[in-house]
Design a protein around this motif. Structure first.
Motif, PDB file in Angstrom:
ATOM      1  N   GLU A 157     -87.048 -57.109  54.230  1.00  0.00           N
ATOM      2  CA  GLU A 157     -85.730 -57.439  54.792  1.00  0.00           C
ATOM      3  C   GLU A 157     -85.229 -56.337  55.723  1.00  0.00           C
ATOM      4  OE1 GLU A 157     -82.675 -58.620  52.020  1.00  0.00           O
ATOM      5  OE2 GLU A 157     -84.125 -59.745  50.806  1.00  0.00           O
ATOM      6  N   ILE A 158     -85.718 -55.136  55.541  1.00  0.00           N
ATOM      7  CA  ILE A 158     -85.282 -53.993  56.351  1.00  0.00           C
ATOM      8  C   ILE A 158     -85.871 -54.055  57.758  1.00  0.00           C
ATOM      9  CG2 ILE A 158     -85.453 -51.480  56.557  1.00  0.00           C
ATOM     10  CD1 ILE A 158     -85.313 -51.382  53.508  1.00  0.00           C
ATOM     11  N   TYR A 159     -87.080 -54.571  57.889  1.00  0.00           N
ATOM     12  CA  TYR A 159     -87.778 -54.549  59.180  1.00  0.00           C
ATOM     13  C   TYR A 159     -86.971 -55.201  60.315  1.00  0.00           C
ATOM     14  CZ  TYR A 159     -91.461 -55.021  62.643  1.00  0.00           C
ATOM     15  OH  TYR A 159     -92.180 -54.961  63.799  1.00  0.00           O
ATOM     16  N   PRO A 160     -86.431 -56.419  60.135  1.00  0.00           N
ATOM     17  CA  PRO A 160     -85.637 -57.006  61.236  1.00  0.00           C
ATOM     18  C   PRO A 160     -84.398 -56.168  61.575  1.00  0.00           C
ATOM     19  CG  PRO A 160     -86.076 -58.657  59.549  1.00  0.00           C
ATOM     20  CD  PRO A 160     -86.575 -57.349  59.027  1.00  0.00           C
ATOM     21  N   LEU A 161     -83.817 -55.529  60.584  1.00  0.00           N
ATOM     22  CA  LEU A 161     -82.646 -54.683  60.846  1.00  0.00           C
ATOM     23  C   LEU A 161     -83.040 -53.461  61.661  1.00  0.00           C
ATOM     24  CD1 LEU A 161     -80.959 -54.892  57.328  1.00  0.00           C
ATOM     25  CD2 LEU A 161     -80.257 -56.087  59.408  1.00  0.00           C
ATOM     26  N   GLU A 162     -84.217 -52.896  61.369  1.00  0.00           N
ATOM     27  CA  GLU A 162     -84.690 -51.749  62.145  1.00  0.00           C
ATOM     28  C   GLU A 162     -84.965 -52.144  63.595  1.00  0.00           C
ATOM     29  OE1 GLU A 162     -87.997 -50.570  59.729  1.00  0.00           O
ATOM     30  OE2 GLU A 162     -86.801 -49.085  58.632  1.00  0.00           O
ATOM     31  N   ILE A 163     -85.466 -53.350  63.803  1.00  0.00           N
ATOM     32  CA  ILE A 163     -85.700 -53.840  65.166  1.00  0.00           C
ATOM     33  C   ILE A 163     -84.368 -53.998  65.897  1.00  0.00           C
ATOM     34  CG2 ILE A 163     -86.472 -55.839  66.513  1.00  0.00           C
ATOM     35  CD1 ILE A 163     -88.752 -56.131  64.486  1.00  0.00           C
ATOM     36  N   GLN A 164     -83.368 -54.522  65.209  1.00  0.00           N
ATOM     37  CA  GLN A 164     -82.041 -54.669  65.828  1.00  0.00           C
ATOM     38  C   GLN A 164     -81.457 -53.302  66.181  1.00  0.00           C
ATOM     39  OE1 GLN A 164     -79.338 -57.223  63.648  1.00  0.00           O
ATOM     40  NE2 GLN A 164     -80.971 -58.687  63.208  1.00  0.00           N
ATOM     41  N   ILE A 165     -81.665 -52.313  65.335  1.00  0.00           N
ATOM     42  CA  ILE A 165     -81.187 -50.953  65.638  1.00  0.00           C
ATOM     43  C   ILE A 165     -81.895 -50.428  66.878  1.00  0.00           C
ATOM     44  CG2 ILE A 165     -81.258 -48.551  64.845  1.00  0.00           C
ATOM     45  CD1 ILE A 165     -80.515 -49.557  62.062  1.00  0.00           C
ATOM     46  N   ALA A 166     -83.190 -50.671  67.000  1.00  0.00           N
ATOM     47  CA  ALA A 166     -83.929 -50.234  68.190  1.00  0.00           C
ATOM     48  C   ALA A 166     -83.389 -50.915  69.447  1.00  0.00           C
ATOM     49  CB  ALA A 166     -85.420 -50.519  68.025  1.00  0.00           C
ATOM     50  N   GLN A 167     -83.031 -52.190  69.325  1.00  0.00           N
ATOM     51  CA  GLN A 167     -82.453 -52.906  70.472  1.00  0.00           C
ATOM     52  C   GLN A 167     -81.104 -52.292  70.862  1.00  0.00           C
ATOM     53  OE1 GLN A 167     -82.422 -56.856  68.774  1.00  0.00           O
ATOM     54  NE2 GLN A 167     -84.257 -57.471  69.901  1.00  0.00           N
ATOM     55  N   VAL A 168     -80.278 -51.985  69.871  1.00  0.00           N
ATOM     56  CA  VAL A 168     -78.971 -51.385  70.149  1.00  0.00           C
ATOM     57  C   VAL A 168     -79.154 -50.001  70.773  1.00  0.00           C
ATOM     58  CG1 VAL A 168     -76.876 -50.459  69.064  1.00  0.00           C
ATOM     59  CG2 VAL A 168     -77.713 -52.726  68.429  1.00  0.00           C
ATOM     60  N   GLU A 169     -80.122 -49.229  70.276  1.00  0.00           N
ATOM     61  CA  GLU A 169     -80.379 -47.909  70.863  1.00  0.00           C
ATOM     62  C   GLU A 169     -80.818 -48.026  72.313  1.00  0.00           C
ATOM     63  OE1 GLU A 169     -83.141 -46.212  68.059  1.00  0.00           O
ATOM     64  OE2 GLU A 169     -81.521 -45.362  66.843  1.00  0.00           O
ATOM     65  N   ASP A 170     -81.608 -49.063  72.633  1.00  0.00           N
ATOM     66  CA  ASP A 170     -82.007 -49.290  74.017  1.00  0.00           C
ATOM     67  C   ASP A 170     -80.778 -49.601  74.878  1.00  0.00           C
ATOM     68  OD1 ASP A 170     -83.927 -49.798  76.189  1.00  0.00           O
ATOM     69  OD2 ASP A 170     -83.317 -51.900  75.951  1.00  0.00           O
ATOM     70  N   LEU A 171     -79.896 -50.446  74.365  1.00  0.00           N
ATOM     71  CA  LEU A 171     -78.669 -50.760  75.106  1.00  0.00           C
ATOM     72  C   LEU A 171     -77.785 -49.518  75.266  1.00  0.00           C
ATOM     73  CD1 LEU A 171     -77.777 -54.232  73.550  1.00  0.00           C
ATOM     74  CD2 LEU A 171     -78.640 -53.791  75.856  1.00  0.00           C
ATOM     75  N   LEU A 172     -77.747 -48.686  74.230  1.00  0.00           N
ATOM     76  CA  LEU A 172     -76.962 -47.450  74.316  1.00  0.00           C
ATOM     77  C   LEU A 172     -77.524 -46.524  75.398  1.00  0.00           C
ATOM     78  CD1 LEU A 172     -76.274 -46.661  70.560  1.00  0.00           C
ATOM     79  CD2 LEU A 172     -74.554 -47.075  72.312  1.00  0.00           C
ATOM     80  N   SER A 173     -78.842 -46.465  75.501  1.00  0.00           N
ATOM     81  CA  SER A 173     -79.433 -45.604  76.532  1.00  0.00           C
ATOM     82  C   SER A 173     -79.122 -46.125  77.929  1.00  0.00           C
ATOM     83  CB  SER A 173     -80.947 -45.493  76.338  1.00  0.00           C
ATOM     84  OG  SER A 173     -81.584 -46.702  76.684  1.00  0.00           O
ATOM     85  N   LYS A 174     -78.926 -47.430  78.050  1.00  0.00           N
ATOM     86  CA  LYS A 174     -78.601 -48.013  79.348  1.00  0.00           C
ATOM     87  C   LYS A 174     -77.135 -47.818  79.726  1.00  0.00           C
ATOM     88  CE  LYS A 174     -82.351 -51.298  79.262  1.00  0.00           C
ATOM     89  NZ  LYS A 174     -82.779 -52.674  79.212  1.00  0.00           N
ATOM     90  N   CYS A 175     -76.339 -47.296  78.813  1.00  0.00           N
ATOM     91  CA  CYS A 175     -74.930 -47.003  79.109  1.00  0.00           C
ATOM     92  C   CYS A 175     -74.782 -45.668  79.835  1.00  0.00           C
ATOM     93  CB  CYS A 175     -74.102 -46.994  77.818  1.00  0.00           C
ATOM     94  SG  CYS A 175     -73.843 -48.639  77.146  1.00  0.00           S
ATOM     95  N   ARG A 176     -75.828 -44.897  79.880  1.00  0.00           N
ATOM     96  CA  ARG A 176     -75.785 -43.622  80.603  1.00  0.00           C
ATOM     97  C   ARG A 176     -76.153 -43.870  82.057  1.00  0.00           C
ATOM     98  NH1 ARG A 176     -78.321 -41.955  75.753  1.00  0.00           N
ATOM     99  NH2 ARG A 176     -80.365 -42.121  76.718  1.00  0.00           N
ATOM    100  N   ILE A 177     -75.421 -43.242  82.960  1.00  0.00           N
ATOM    101  CA  ILE A 177     -75.725 -43.333  84.386  1.00  0.00           C
ATOM    102  C   ILE A 177     -76.550 -42.100  84.714  1.00  0.00           C
ATOM    103  CG2 ILE A 177     -74.773 -43.496  86.709  1.00  0.00           C
ATOM    104  CD1 ILE A 177     -72.168 -44.568  85.384  1.00  0.00           C
ATOM    105  N   VAL A 178     -77.840 -42.328  85.013  1.00  0.00           N
ATOM    106  CA  VAL A 178     -78.795 -41.239  85.192  1.00  0.00           C
ATOM    107  C   VAL A 178     -79.315 -41.251  86.626  1.00  0.00           C
ATOM    108  CG1 VAL A 178     -80.971 -40.257  84.381  1.00  0.00           C
ATOM    109  CG2 VAL A 178     -79.474 -41.438  82.775  1.00  0.00           C
ATOM    110  N   ASN A 179     -79.373 -40.061  87.224  1.00  0.00           N
ATOM    111  CA  ASN A 179     -79.884 -39.912  88.583  1.00  0.00           C
ATOM    112  C   ASN A 179     -81.408 -40.044  88.573  1.00  0.00           C
ATOM    113  OD1 ASN A 179     -79.908 -39.303  91.345  1.00  0.00           O
ATOM    114  ND2 ASN A 179     -80.355 -37.168  90.899  1.00  0.00           N
ATOM    115  N   PRO A 180     -81.977 -41.005  89.342  1.00  0.00           N
ATOM    116  CA  PRO A 180     -83.423 -41.209  89.303  1.00  0.00           C
ATOM    117  C   PRO A 180     -84.212 -40.288  90.235  1.00  0.00           C
ATOM    118  CG  PRO A 180     -82.407 -42.883  90.662  1.00  0.00           C
ATOM    119  CD  PRO A 180     -81.292 -42.055  90.099  1.00  0.00           C
ATOM    120  N   MET A 181     -83.542 -39.633  91.183  1.00  0.00           N
ATOM    121  CA  MET A 181     -84.278 -38.792  92.134  1.00  0.00           C
ATOM    122  C   MET A 181     -83.402 -37.632  92.590  1.00  0.00           C
ATOM    123  SD  MET A 181     -84.070 -41.150  95.572  1.00  0.00           S
ATOM    124  CE  MET A 181     -84.911 -42.465  94.792  1.00  0.00           C
TER     125      MET A 181
END
Length: 188
Positions: A157-181
């Motif tokens: 039962e924990i595995y799907p929750l861990e996947i959801q946390i990984a998805q949220v962490e990905d979305l959180l990383s996309k909230c940062r405005i990062v200079n690509p060059m």
């Protein structure tokens, strides 16, 4: 006065003939590659720490988008994992009482076996003691099996929750405005 006029005329002609323009080493047109940098997530900009003319390095964080809801979602998912793990049985603790009963039954079996050798106990008493030991062993095995299945089920039962946390962490990383060059801020 005529000398003064001639002198002024000579000074004027000399000044007009002088080349006061600055000399250049090179000339031409400068072109820049314009890159628009934006956040991958939508929302309210909470910080944008850049100024026009500022030099930026690769990977430099320039600002961020409000991520409160995502952070709360991550905490909620972590709390769900903790709740599931709290239901996970401790097999050793659950079996400890049966193990104590088994130890007592084995001691009783030994005692009756010694008495049977001395003809102080009947074979039925020895059979009953042996049967009690076997029943308790089977109870322990059954209890371990049930608890292991329950534990495995809760772990799955924990595995799907861990996947959801990984998805949220990905979305959180996309909230940062990062200079690509590497470059210079032209317009904010």
């Amino acid at each position: 006065m005529k000398n003064l006029t001639i002198l002024a005329l000579v000074a004027l002609v000399t000044a007009a003939c002088m080349d006061n323009r600055p000399t250049y080493d090179a000339s031409g047109t400068f072109e820049a590659v314009e890159t628009i940098i934006s956040a991958e997530a939508g929302g309210v900009i909470r910080a944008l720490d850049v100024a026009e003319g500022q030099s930026l390095s690769v990977g430099q964080i320039m600002g961020y988008i409000d991520s409160t809801q995502l952070t709360l979602k991550k905490e909620q998912l972590q709390a769900q994992i903790d709740a599931v793990l709290s239901k996970k049985p401790e097999i050793a603790v659950q079996v400890a009482a049966l193990q104590e009963q088994l130890d007592q039954a084995v001691r009783e079996e030994q005692r009756i076996a010694n008495m049977a050798k001395a003809d102080a106990a009947t074979p039925k008493q020895l059979d009953d003691a042996n049967a009690r030991v076997e029943v308790i062993k089977k109870q322990i095995a059954a209890q371990r099996s049930v608890l292991s299945t329950t534990s495995a089920s809760l772990t799955s039962e924990i595995y799907p929750l861990e996947i959801q946390i990984a998805q949220v962490e990905d979305l959180l990383s996309k909230c940062r405005i990062v200079n690509p060059m590497e470059g210079t801020v032209l317009v904010k």
